[in-house]
Design a protein around this motif. Structure first.
Motif: not given
Lengths: 186, 164
Positions: B111-126
């Motif tokens: 769950y967290g991984g999917l949420i982080f993936g969504l955010g990663w693709a928006i912000t372009g940053a981990c």
């Protein structure tokens, strides 16, 4: 010197990033992981009696030194080693982004999308505030980010890290291809 | 107090990212070596354009090999390093034994991984590249960082109610 100014190819940068794993282990038994820094900031500034933020964060302060170093690395690279040319991307991407009014390739971030004025537009709000929130919430929920799971975890052959990394990629594919076009067109 | 300490241990053991095995106590300036390593790391981030929003978009649209090559070769080098450390029982510079932490699976990684993936693709940053992006002078990303800290805090607040 010319090589330093050019963008570095993957086969130079990737191994250097990978070497961070043994460097941290040998320097002081530290497992590579960056998103923990966000947790330490919470623990040090606003623990609010939440059990998750009640731990001895001072013991992990190396992590905050490390991320401050990453910030300084950004300052140094952009001032002394900057690539004089605009970022080169796949022409298909450039054509797609142009339809959303993103045409400025002078910076590593899209200045047409991420700037102080657009912060107060719906699009900017969703990208900068919404995106940041998902990054912070998701990494902690997953127990790590690209550094902790995809690099450190996979290096140590951890199955949970493989599952997390696959989830990162699936989330990214869904956002970039299915949801982001909608947000960018706002 | 005893109980508090115990809770603290349990919470931390679930979050393997946040474990510091070193039992040595050092003065604060011992941390400067991590600052220096961070600086080198940040420079690689910028020069390889890993922190570029455009590069992340290319990756998720399968339009470039660049990011896959970086992550893939970083993992291979990391794996070989960990294998060598284990094989030759390499110690830290302070002579301590190097300890690895097995991670336990929990549903949060999905769950967290999917949420982080969504955010990663928006912000372009981990989380790492966010700090480097700010360093390049993109001050507005400081707001993204604050939002990420808020996200971490909200996770901590809701933790007991979320499926793990």
């Amino acid at each position: 010197m010319d090589f330093l100014l050019q963008p570095w190819p993957w086969y130079v940068a990737g191994p250097l990033i990978g070497l961070t794993v043994p460097a941290l282990l040998i320097m002081g038994n530290k497992s590579f992981g960056i998103s923990s820094s966000l947790r330490h900031i919470c623990a040090s500034c606003m623990p609010a009696n939440i059990p998750f933020f009640k731990y001895e964060w001072k013991k992990e302060i190396w992590n905050l030194f490390f991320v401050f170093g990453i910030f300084l690395g950004g300052v140094i690279a952009i001032n002394l080693l900057a690539n004089p040319n605009p970022i080169e991307v796949n022409p298909k991407l450039a054509a797609e982004l142009a339809t959303y009014g993103i045409t400025n390739y002078n910076s590593l971030i899209p200045e047409d999308l991420m700037n102080w004025q657009s912060l107060f537009s719906l699009r900017g709000l969703m990208v900068m505030i919404g995106g940041g929130f998902l990054v912070g919430f998701g990494t902690r929920y997953a127990g790590g980010c690209t550094s902790g799971h995809a690099i450190m975890g996979l290096s140590n052959l951890q199955l949970p890290s493989l599952i997390a990394t696959m989830s990162f990629m699936i989330g990214g594919f869904i956002m970039a291809n299915l949801i982001l076009p909608f947000i960018l067109s706002l | 107090m005893q109980q508090n300490t115990h809770t603290d241990f349990e919470v931390r053991s679930l979050d393997a990212m946040c474990v510091n095995e070193s039992r040595l106590q050092h003065k604060w300036y011992y941390n400067i070596k991590y600052l220096v390593l961070g600086v080198l790391f940040g420079i690689v981030f910028i020069k390889s354009e890993v922190v570029s929003w455009f590069r992340i978009q290319e990756m998720f649209r399968m339009q470039s090999f660049h990011m896959y090559g970086i992550i893939g070769s970083a993992v291979v080098v990391g794996m070989i390093s960990v294998w060598l450390i284990k094989k030759f029982n390499i110690k830290t510079i302070h002579g301590e034994e190097i300890v690895f932490h097995p991670k336990k699976f929990n549903k949060g990684q999905i769950y967290g991984g999917l949420i982080f993936g969504l955010g990663w693709a928006i912000t372009g940053a981990c989380p790492g590249p966010i700090f480097a992006q700010i360093g390049t002078g993109a001050t507005v990303i400081g707001i993204t960082l604050l939002s990420a800290i808020a996200g971490t805090w909200v996770y901590g607040f809701l933790r007991d109610k979320l499926p793990h």
